[in-house]
Write a protein that holds these residues in place. Structure first.
Motif, PDB file in Angstrom:
ATOM      1  N   VAL A  77      63.251 -46.072  31.405  1.00 25.83           N
ATOM      2  CA  VAL A  77      62.559 -44.803  31.184  1.00 25.83           C
ATOM      3  C   VAL A  77      61.666 -44.857  29.949  1.00 25.83           C
ATOM      4  O   VAL A  77      62.079 -45.344  28.896  1.00 25.83           O
ATOM      5  N   THR A  78      60.462 -44.336  30.098  1.00 27.79           N
ATOM      6  CA  THR A  78      59.556 -44.102  28.977  1.00 27.79           C
ATOM      7  C   THR A  78      59.268 -42.612  28.905  1.00 27.79           C
ATOM      8  O   THR A  78      58.873 -42.003  29.905  1.00 27.79           O
ATOM      9  N   GLY A  79      59.503 -42.016  27.748  1.00 28.67           N
ATOM     10  CA  GLY A  79      59.207 -40.607  27.547  1.00 28.67           C
ATOM     11  C   GLY A  79      57.993 -40.443  26.654  1.00 28.67           C
ATOM     12  O   GLY A  79      57.902 -41.080  25.606  1.00 28.67           O
ATOM     13  N   VAL A  80      57.070 -39.604  27.078  1.00 25.14           N
ATOM     14  CA  VAL A  80      55.825 -39.402  26.333  1.00 25.14           C
ATOM     15  C   VAL A  80      55.677 -37.929  25.978  1.00 25.14           C
ATOM     16  O   VAL A  80      55.880 -37.048  26.823  1.00 25.14           O
ATOM     17  N   ASP A  81      55.320 -37.663  24.744  1.00 26.93           N
ATOM     18  CA  ASP A  81      55.022 -36.296  24.318  1.00 26.93           C
ATOM     19  C   ASP A  81      54.033 -36.375  23.159  1.00 26.93           C
ATOM     20  O   ASP A  81      54.044 -37.344  22.393  1.00 26.93           O
ATOM     21  N   SER A  82      53.204 -35.344  23.044  1.00 29.04           N
ATOM     22  CA  SER A  82      52.221 -35.318  21.954  1.00 29.04           C
ATOM     23  C   SER A  82      52.783 -34.678  20.692  1.00 29.04           C
ATOM     24  O   SER A  82      52.162 -34.740  19.629  1.00 29.04           O
ATOM     25  N   VAL A  83      53.981 -34.061  20.804  1.00 33.68           N
ATOM     26  CA  VAL A  83      54.551 -33.285  19.703  1.00 33.68           C
ATOM     27  C   VAL A  83      55.622 -34.103  18.987  1.00 33.68           C
ATOM     28  O   VAL A  83      56.662 -34.440  19.568  1.00 33.68           O
ATOM     29  N   ALA A  84      55.393 -34.403  17.719  1.00 34.04           N
ATOM     30  CA  ALA A  84      56.267 -35.286  16.956  1.00 34.04           C
ATOM     31  C   ALA A  84      57.703 -34.769  16.869  1.00 34.04           C
ATOM     32  O   ALA A  84      58.664 -35.529  17.034  1.00 34.04           O
ATOM     33  N   LYS A  85      57.876 -33.480  16.618  1.00 31.80           N
ATOM     34  CA  LYS A  85      59.229 -32.949  16.442  1.00 31.80           C
ATOM     35  C   LYS A  85      60.010 -32.923  17.746  1.00 31.80           C
ATOM     36  O   LYS A  85      61.243 -33.034  17.741  1.00 31.80           O
ATOM     37  N   MET A  86      59.326 -32.778  18.863  1.00 24.89           N
ATOM     38  CA  MET A  86      59.990 -32.887  20.152  1.00 24.89           C
ATOM     39  C   MET A  86      60.538 -34.299  20.326  1.00 24.89           C
ATOM     40  O   MET A  86      61.683 -34.500  20.762  1.00 24.89           O
ATOM     41  N   LEU A  87      59.730 -35.288  19.983  1.00 27.33           N
ATOM     42  CA  LEU A  87      60.166 -36.674  20.119  1.00 27.33           C
ATOM     43  C   LEU A  87      61.317 -36.989  19.163  1.00 27.33           C
ATOM     44  O   LEU A  87      62.225 -37.762  19.503  1.00 27.33           O
ATOM     45  N   ASP A  88      61.296 -36.393  17.977  1.00 24.16           N
ATOM     46  CA  ASP A  88      62.404 -36.588  17.036  1.00 24.16           C
ATOM     47  C   ASP A  88      63.712 -36.090  17.651  1.00 24.16           C
ATOM     48  O   ASP A  88      64.755 -36.755  17.551  1.00 24.16           O
ATOM     49  N   LEU A  89      63.662 -34.916  18.290  1.00 26.12           N
ATOM     50  CA  LEU A  89      64.847 -34.377  18.944  1.00 26.12           C
ATOM     51  C   LEU A  89      65.270 -35.251  20.116  1.00 26.12           C
ATOM     52  O   LEU A  89      66.464 -35.491  20.334  1.00 26.12           O
ATOM     53  N   ALA A  90      64.292 -35.727  20.878  1.00 26.24           N
ATOM     54  CA  ALA A  90      64.594 -36.569  22.033  1.00 26.24           C
ATOM     55  C   ALA A  90      65.328 -37.840  21.602  1.00 26.24           C
ATOM     56  O   ALA A  90      66.306 -38.255  22.237  1.00 26.24           O
ATOM     57  N   LYS A  91      64.879 -38.441  20.533  1.00 30.32           N
ATOM     58  CA  LYS A  91      65.518 -39.662  20.040  1.00 30.32           C
ATOM     59  C   LYS A  91      66.942 -39.388  19.563  1.00 30.32           C
ATOM     60  O   LYS A  91      67.857 -40.184  19.792  1.00 30.32           O
ATOM     61  N   LYS A  92      67.141 -38.257  18.905  1.00 32.17           N
ATOM     62  CA  LYS A  92      68.476 -37.902  18.415  1.00 32.17           C
ATOM     63  C   LYS A  92      69.435 -37.581  19.559  1.00 32.17           C
ATOM     64  O   LYS A  92      70.644 -37.793  19.445  1.00 32.17           O
ATOM     65  N   ASN A  93      68.884 -37.092  20.664  1.00 29.84           N
ATOM     66  CA  ASN A  93      69.715 -36.677  21.792  1.00 29.84           C
ATOM     67  C   ASN A  93      70.186 -37.833  22.664  1.00 29.84           C
ATOM     68  O   ASN A  93      71.050 -37.639  23.526  1.00 29.84           O
ATOM     69  N   GLN A  94      69.623 -39.018  22.477  1.00 34.38           N
ATOM     70  CA  GLN A  94      69.955 -40.136  23.346  1.00 34.38           C
ATOM     71  C   GLN A  94      71.144 -40.926  22.817  1.00 34.38           C
ATOM     72  O   GLN A  94      71.298 -41.130  21.623  1.00 34.38           O
ATOM     73  N   ASN A  95      71.989 -41.375  23.765  1.00 32.21           N
ATOM     74  CA  ASN A  95      73.135 -42.223  23.420  1.00 32.21           C
ATOM     75  C   ASN A  95      72.878 -43.679  23.766  1.00 32.21           C
ATOM     76  O   ASN A  95      73.802 -44.488  23.839  1.00 32.21           O
ATOM     77  N   THR A  96      71.605 -44.008  24.007  1.00 38.59           N
ATOM     78  CA  THR A  96      71.249 -45.359  24.399  1.00 38.59           C
ATOM     79  C   THR A  96      69.927 -45.745  23.759  1.00 38.59           C
ATOM     80  O   THR A  96      69.120 -44.883  23.404  1.00 38.59           O
ATOM     81  N   ASP A  97      69.706 -47.027  23.628  1.00 39.94           N
ATOM     82  CA  ASP A  97      68.427 -47.526  23.111  1.00 39.94           C
ATOM     83  C   ASP A  97      67.502 -47.939  24.252  1.00 39.94           C
ATOM     84  O   ASP A  97      66.434 -48.512  24.020  1.00 39.94           O
ATOM     85  N   ASP A  98      67.917 -47.630  25.495  1.00 38.83           N
ATOM     86  CA  ASP A  98      67.160 -48.086  26.660  1.00 38.83           C
ATOM     87  C   ASP A  98      65.942 -47.223  26.965  1.00 38.83           C
ATOM     88  O   ASP A  98      65.123 -47.590  27.802  1.00 38.83           O
ATOM     89  N   ILE A  99      65.850 -46.065  26.333  1.00 41.80           N
ATOM     90  CA  ILE A  99      64.723 -45.171  26.589  1.00 41.80           C
ATOM     91  C   ILE A  99      63.666 -45.358  25.506  1.00 41.80           C
ATOM     92  O   ILE A  99      63.957 -45.281  24.319  1.00 41.80           O
ATOM     93  N   ASN A 100      62.444 -45.591  25.942  1.00 40.18           N
ATOM     94  CA  ASN A 100      61.332 -45.812  25.018  1.00 40.18           C
ATOM     95  C   ASN A 100      60.529 -44.529  24.879  1.00 40.18           C
ATOM     96  O   ASN A 100      60.041 -43.978  25.865  1.00 40.18           O
ATOM     97  N   PHE A 101      60.408 -44.030  23.652  1.00 40.51           N
ATOM     98  CA  PHE A 101      59.646 -42.806  23.407  1.00 40.51           C
ATOM     99  C   PHE A 101      58.325 -43.132  22.724  1.00 40.51           C
ATOM    100  O   PHE A 101      58.286 -43.919  21.771  1.00 40.51           O
ATOM    101  N   VAL A 102      57.260 -42.509  23.242  1.00 41.79           N
ATOM    102  CA  VAL A 102      55.910 -42.783  22.755  1.00 41.79           C
ATOM    103  C   VAL A 102      55.194 -41.465  22.494  1.00 41.79           C
ATOM    104  O   VAL A 102      55.218 -40.562  23.345  1.00 41.79           O
ATOM    105  N   GLN A 103      54.554 -41.352  21.347  1.00 40.51           N
ATOM    106  CA  GLN A 103      53.749 -40.169  21.068  1.00 40.51           C
ATOM    107  C   GLN A 103      52.333 -40.404  21.577  1.00 40.51           C
ATOM    108  O   GLN A 103      51.628 -41.301  21.116  1.00 40.51           O
ATOM    109  N   ALA A 104      51.934 -39.601  22.553  1.00 41.39           N
ATOM    110  CA  ALA A 104      50.606 -39.745  23.151  1.00 41.39           C
ATOM    111  C   ALA A 104      50.265 -38.476  23.906  1.00 41.39           C
ATOM    112  O   ALA A 104      51.146 -37.688  24.263  1.00 41.39           O
ATOM    113  N   ASN A 105      48.972 -38.286  24.152  1.00 48.53           N
ATOM    114  CA  ASN A 105      48.482 -37.115  24.872  1.00 48.53           C
ATOM    115  C   ASN A 105      47.846 -37.571  26.180  1.00 48.53           C
ATOM    116  O   ASN A 105      46.869 -38.315  26.177  1.00 48.53           O
TER     117      ASN A 105
END
Length: 215
Positions: A77-105
């Motif tokens: 899974v790759t998660g994309v969002d343009s909002v930095a604080k949303m991505l910060d929450l997303a990273k904190k909510n995960q129990n795995t390192d398998d999800i890649n989060f990217v800030q982009a529009n």
């Protein structure tokens, strides 16, 4: 910079500021979102079993609830969002390192090559965009996707409460409800609408005529 581009950039900055401010509120609903996504994706498993695919991108991933469910289905899974604080929450909510989060529009183009993902999905993003912005997003999703594009959003079973909230937010909800099917048909070969909740639908768009049982 033209007045149009300047106005567009100002709207983006304003939108990002709003979502950065309300990100903690979205975070309060994380557990509810997890349960809701899990229940609703079970409803469409007979039609499209996402666990049969290898990877997926969640566009406008917010706090990462959908990313979590997609990962539990065995997808990269790759998660994309343009909002930095949303991505910060997303990273904190995960129990795995398998999800890649990217800030982009998505409206500015995503940093991925053509056909990078088996599936692309976006949840409750499309109705908040203007029609021309939705079409840009659809085309970008089509560009980076091999097989299926899924728009997870409102269906046409409107409620007065939703009408009022969406009117106050100033999105394009009303035109979205009216035009979504035709917009998607213009962009994709095959579109199937599956109502998975009282006011929620999955708009499943196939990039292959063999998908979704078509000949």
């Amino acid at each position: 910079m033209s007045d149009y581009k300047m106005g567009k950039e100002n709207n983006k900055i304003k939108s990002d500021k709003i979502f950065n401010a309300i990100a903690p509120i979205y975070g309060l609903f994380y557990s509810f979102q997890i349960k809701n996504y899990k229940r609703n994706f079970n409803k469409i498993k007979h039609l499209v079993d996402i666990s049969l695919y290898k990877n997926i991108i969640d566009i406008g991933c917010g706090t990462g609830a959908l990313c979590n469910i997609l990962n539990q289905n065995g997808l990269n899974v790759t998660g994309v969002d343009s909002v930095a604080k949303m991505l910060d929450l997303a990273k904190k909510n995960q129990n795995t390192d398998d999800i890649n989060f990217v800030q982009a529009n998505t409206l500015e183009g995503l940093p991925f090559a053509d056909k990078s993902f088996d599936i692309s999905i976006t949840s409750y993003v499309a109705h908040g965009l203007k029609e021309n912005e939705r079409k840009v997003m659809y085309k970008e999703m089509r560009r980076i996707t091999k097989y299926l594009v899924i728009i997870y959003d409102y269906n046409d079973r409107r409620s007065i409460i939703t009408d009022i909230v969406e009117w106050l937010e100033g999105g394009d909800y009303f035109n979205f409800i009216k035009n979504i099917k035709n917009e998607l048909i213009e962009c994709f070969r095959n579109v199937k609408i599956v109502n998975i909740g009282t006011r929620t639908a999955c708009y499943i768009c196939s990039l292959d005529t063999k998908e979704l049982g078509q000949n």
